[in-house]
Design a protein around this motif. Structure first.
Motif, mmCIF file in Angstrom:
data_model
loop_
_atom_site.group_PDB
_atom_site.id
_atom_site.type_symbol
_atom_site.label_atom_id
_atom_site.label_comp_id
_atom_site.label_asym_id
_atom_site.label_seq_id
_atom_site.Cartn_x
_atom_site.Cartn_y
_atom_site.Cartn_z
ATOM 1 N N PHE C 27 42.392 40.183 46.823
ATOM 2 C CA PHE C 27 40.961 39.898 46.944
ATOM 3 C C PHE C 27 40.645 38.437 46.630
ATOM 4 O O PHE C 27 39.817 37.813 47.264
ATOM 5 C CB PHE C 27 40.188 40.802 45.977
ATOM 6 C CG PHE C 27 38.706 40.654 46.070
ATOM 7 C CD1 PHE C 27 37.995 41.369 47.014
ATOM 8 C CD2 PHE C 27 38.009 39.804 45.220
ATOM 9 C CE1 PHE C 27 36.610 41.247 47.112
ATOM 10 C CE2 PHE C 27 36.632 39.671 45.311
ATOM 11 C CZ PHE C 27 35.928 40.395 46.257
ATOM 12 N N HIS C 28 41.382 37.888 45.649
ATOM 13 C CA HIS C 28 41.083 36.516 45.217
ATOM 14 C C HIS C 28 41.591 35.468 46.195
ATOM 15 O O HIS C 28 41.312 34.301 46.046
ATOM 16 C CB HIS C 28 41.670 36.257 43.829
ATOM 17 C CG HIS C 28 43.172 36.283 43.821
ATOM 18 N ND1 HIS C 28 43.890 37.465 43.867
ATOM 19 C CD2 HIS C 28 44.083 35.292 43.759
ATOM 20 C CE1 HIS C 28 45.191 37.182 43.839
ATOM 21 N NE2 HIS C 28 45.337 35.883 43.769
ATOM 22 N N THR C 115 36.520 47.051 39.741
ATOM 23 C CA THR C 115 35.663 45.918 40.091
ATOM 24 C C THR C 115 35.662 45.624 41.596
ATOM 25 O O THR C 115 35.029 44.666 42.032
ATOM 26 C CB THR C 115 36.113 44.657 39.335
ATOM 27 O OG1 THR C 115 37.508 44.477 39.572
ATOM 28 C CG2 THR C 115 35.874 44.815 37.853
ATOM 29 N N ASN D 25 35.911 42.338 34.592
ATOM 30 C CA ASN D 25 35.311 41.580 35.689
ATOM 31 C C ASN D 25 36.213 41.549 36.912
ATOM 32 O O ASN D 25 35.781 41.163 37.988
ATOM 33 C CB ASN D 25 35.060 40.130 35.268
ATOM 34 C CG ASN D 25 34.109 40.019 34.097
ATOM 35 O OD1 ASN D 25 33.864 40.993 33.393
ATOM 36 N ND2 ASN D 25 33.577 38.830 33.888
ATOM 37 N N GLY D 26 37.467 41.901 36.722
ATOM 38 C CA GLY D 26 38.426 41.771 37.821
ATOM 39 C C GLY D 26 39.080 40.410 37.796
ATOM 40 O O GLY D 26 38.513 39.442 37.294
ATOM 41 N N PHE D 27 40.271 40.361 38.350
ATOM 42 C CA PHE D 27 41.033 39.117 38.371
ATOM 43 C C PHE D 27 40.224 37.992 39.019
ATOM 44 O O PHE D 27 40.269 36.845 38.573
ATOM 45 C CB PHE D 27 42.330 39.335 39.163
ATOM 46 C CG PHE D 27 43.216 38.141 39.215
ATOM 47 C CD1 PHE D 27 44.095 37.869 38.174
ATOM 48 C CD2 PHE D 27 43.195 37.274 40.301
ATOM 49 C CE1 PHE D 27 44.924 36.765 38.216
ATOM 50 C CE2 PHE D 27 44.021 36.166 40.345
ATOM 51 C CZ PHE D 27 44.886 35.914 39.307
ATOM 52 N N HIS D 28 39.466 38.326 40.038
ATOM 53 C CA HIS D 28 38.735 37.304 40.784
ATOM 54 C C HIS D 28 37.512 36.788 40.035
ATOM 55 O O HIS D 28 36.896 35.832 40.450
ATOM 56 C CB HIS D 28 38.322 37.833 42.157
ATOM 57 C CG HIS D 28 37.311 38.930 42.075
ATOM 58 N ND1 HIS D 28 37.652 40.229 41.750
ATOM 59 C CD2 HIS D 28 35.971 38.944 42.255
ATOM 60 C CE1 HIS D 28 36.559 40.979 41.753
ATOM 61 N NE2 HIS D 28 35.534 40.225 42.056
#
Lengths: 193, 193, 193, 193
Positions: C27-28, C115, D25-28
């Motif tokens: 996703f990132h 998330t 929050n998630g990695f991103h």
DNA sequence: CATGAATGAGTGTTCATTCAT
DNA sequence: TATGAATGAACACTCATTCAT
């Protein structure tokens, strides 16, 4: 004095590291941390010997310039004829640029970029050339050298060596003994009457 | 299907801002943010027109160099005698350095510091001088110009102008019409047979 | 086509591009610009079809989930015995994970990371499994399936397939027909009375 | 010669902050700036303890995984019977997932998304499960455990716990002592001969 | 409907310098 | 004196999104 000796080694190691890094990586990639590492000290130690990065560069410039003029006026005395004296100094300078490549390249960089060293250091560095200016003045009085601005005399005799050194450093060009003589002749032809 | 088109004005504003900042602050103090601000755009906009900072500098170098050689060979044709041709080109270059001070200073910085532009751009930029090299070769065949390396010819005729420009920029020295003629004579004397 | 309408082709191309990029780059590293490029449209076009990036992900999740349950309940009717029905659905799901690797991997990612998609989309996606929950309830009433929470039933029958799929995708493990049957037996043994 | 020493407290604060932010929050949306703020240090300080963001994540994964396996094999010795040993390890792992929710959720995220940690760290992390693989092998030799791939054994015994933990974290489901025993029974039923 | 240009807010990371020892 | 840790400010660059056409 025993106390100072040890410190001076680090000081010199720092100046050498700076010289090498600025020449090879450029000012923008010569961070204090790399300088410290290459000199084998902690970054914080730099600030014992120098006020800040600008001061380090300035001092390096001044001391390299002094070393340069030591070489430039080696064996020169004012008894020498203008032409003999000029050739001696010119060849001294040429030899410095050929043998002390790193030092010469650093000075050239400082002299060409006005944002490298501060104005005070530049003015200070200029003084080192005084004997050459005196010689030129003598040559002009004796009617041997063209009556033109010392800036022009410098531009056509000493400054071209910086270009030749740069080209040699890039391996585009080799400055053999023959070419050096050709260069000297061009220099002399450009200013002699 | 319609869209906004890339504005050449912005591209040029960016190149001008870069030229100005690199000249006055040095490469190490010409951040993209300042360049953007001076050009009146957002930092992100730079990356629409240039791949990255190095590309921006390279393109600026190449385009400035091209503009330089346009001026350098203005009115020059190969029918001109070697001496006439040489004087024309020499004076064209001198005028460029006098009138386009910023451009000239930037080129000088790039040519003197090997960490500024990449090797490919440097090689590309060199091509622009070909007509001068051809003229010199002709002069050598005609026995008018010394049979020495073009590096030497360049070092003693064109390169000194960089020094004079630098000195003039520092207001240490004014390059009047008379001094320009003196300079030309020195240049010619240094390479003529 | 007298009037241009939102092209479903572009919408689908965008969903596919997103699926592929999120799966392979994470996703990132699936920026809107890359999604647009891979789908062959302008970044701005994405916003004609989707509100924003989160909406794009949500919609992709929901539509992929719907496609998943279409496959999951293929040929299933409530007349089938509990065991027959369960095996059919289990094998349908397994086949989906084996054949629609990208889709399955994406769903797995969304279901495991809280998330990724928003709560509303998650709740919406859950509804698709209703027939399976109904089947289990029937099985419990008939005394065939353990009387435990559907979360446990899911955890020990369907969820393990996600692990096997991940391992297969990493080429650590190959899910042959024999292994599939072993897996089915394990699933059934874990929930049957 | 004295100096400040690297504080392990800061290192741990950074790892904890990363764990918390990546989970919630998630990695991103776990930028270095937020991690630094949460750990109470300057962003630059992170780079004293970790090479870069990927290294920070990798190290967090490895250390959390090590802590996980410390718990997993607590009180386990090879003298235990296969069934006793398996139940001990299974319950240890379940307890870890119940009590160290954040750590477990983070590990689950890393193990499910292939773009989170690099391959080397993943391989390194796998080693921690060796005693369980050995136990299974022993069980297979003794004719107690099905002769199927360890991937299948893992998929049907350990992996389901990740789902239960996720559901519990979302408060959809509460993993009481009774449910835990039901879960254990399902796990054992799925692999026992 | 569709676009590429444009951007403010942010990203991970580095730096010259200072702090605490 | 000398150090490595620590840092605020800055850096080059990217992103999701909007604008103007």
């Amino acid at each position: 004095m025993a106390k100072r000796t040890k410190s001076n080694e680090k000081r010199i190691a720092l100046l050498n590291a700076t010289l090498h890094l600025v020449n090879n990586n450029g000012f923008h990639d010569a961070p204090m941390s790399k300088i410290a590492k290459m000199a084998g000290v902690s970054p914080a130690t730099i600030y014992i010997y120098f006020e800040n990065k600008q001061d380090l560069i300035n001092k390096l410039y001044l001391e390299t310039k002094a070393s340069f003029s030591d070489d430039a006026f080696k064996d020169y005395t004012e008894d020498l004829s203008v032409q003999k004296g000029f050739e001696l100094i010119w060849r001294n300078i040429a030899n410095f640029k050929i043998n002390q490549v790193e030092e010469a390249a650093f000075l050239s960089q400082c002299d060409n970029i006005n944002t490298m060293i501060d104005e005070a250091s530049r003015q200070e560095g200029l003084k080192n050339l005084q004997p050459l200016l005196d010689l030129w003045e003598r040559g002009q009085k004796e009617g041997i050298i063209k009556n033109i601005s010392p800036y022009l005399l410098y531009a056509y005799t000493i400054y071209p060596l910086a270009f030749l050194m740069t080209m040699q450093k890039r391996s585009d060009f080799e400055l053999t003994e023959d070419k050096l003589t050709e260069a000297y002749n061009s220099a002399w032809n450009s200013i002699k009457i």
